[in-house]
Design an enzyme around this catalytic site. Structure first.
Site, mmCIF file in Angstrom:
data_model
loop_
_atom_site.group_PDB
_atom_site.id
_atom_site.type_symbol
_atom_site.label_atom_id
_atom_site.label_comp_id
_atom_site.label_asym_id
_atom_site.label_seq_id
_atom_site.Cartn_x
_atom_site.Cartn_y
_atom_site.Cartn_z
ATOM 1 C CB THR A 30 -0.068 56.313 10.592
ATOM 2 O OG1 THR A 30 -0.854 56.078 11.271
ATOM 3 C CG2 THR A 30 1.368 56.256 9.280
ATOM 4 C CG ASP A 31 -4.630 59.331 7.335
ATOM 5 O OD1 ASP A 31 -3.832 58.808 6.978
ATOM 6 O OD2 ASP A 31 -3.908 60.362 6.134
ATOM 7 C CD GLN A 32 -10.958 57.740 10.364
ATOM 8 O OE1 GLN A 32 -10.956 58.678 10.439
ATOM 9 N NE2 GLN A 32 -11.718 56.686 11.109
ATOM 10 N N GLY B 217 -4.333 55.158 7.296
ATOM 11 C CA GLY B 217 -3.274 54.076 7.485
ATOM 12 C C GLY B 217 -1.668 54.378 6.789
ATOM 13 C CB VAL B 218 -1.276 57.012 4.386
ATOM 14 C CG1 VAL B 218 -1.312 55.533 3.144
ATOM 15 C CG2 VAL B 218 -2.547 59.016 4.189
#
Length: 138
Positions: free
Chosen positions: A15-17, A19-20
């Site tokens: 996930t990325d910053q 949250g996905v």
């Protein structure tokens, strides 16, 4: 048409910053789906590589429909969209746990000699594999 299915448990590191799932991770999951499809047909990409043949991606189309998050499970559906004995186009749909379409994609590949990157006639080099692709394609 054969549709291979593979479940992926989404890890925090994917996930990325926001949250996905980071967009490039779907490409990795597509590779997992292709490998599963090839296995479902009774073949091994790793064995083909031992023969000195690889199958690079020459084109990708991807459409992101719905975000996925850590802790969810993604279901990857993979099939042979097109095949002509030299080039293979794989189709993908990645679904959320509730069955909603998250990603729709296609990837195009050709087989080449690992050392020279010169194309090979897949149908002549691997006739059984060729026949299986002809039967399984869309």
């Amino acid at each position: 048409m054969l549709v291979s299915k593979k479940e992926i448990e989404i890890r925090y590191a994917e996930t990325d910053q926001m949250g996905v799932v980071y967009h490039a991770n779907y490409l990795i999951w597509m590779e997992v789906g292709r490998t599963k499809l090839i296995q479902d047909l009774g073949f091994s990409y790793a064995e083909m590589e031992k023969d000195g043949i690889i199958s690079p991606v020459i084109d990708i189309e991807i459409s992101y429909k719905k975000p996925m998050r850590y802790g969810e499970t993604a279901m990857i559906h993979t099939w042979i969209e097109e095949y002509n004995g030299m080039k293979s186009v794989y189709g993908y749909e990645i679904y959320t746990p509730s069955g909603e379409l998250a990603v729709q994609a296609k990837s195009s590949h050709v087989c080449v000699h690992k050392d020279t990157f010169r194309p090979v006639k897949f149908r002549k080099l691997y006739p059984e594999w060729h026949e299986a692709y002809e039967k399984a394609k869309k």
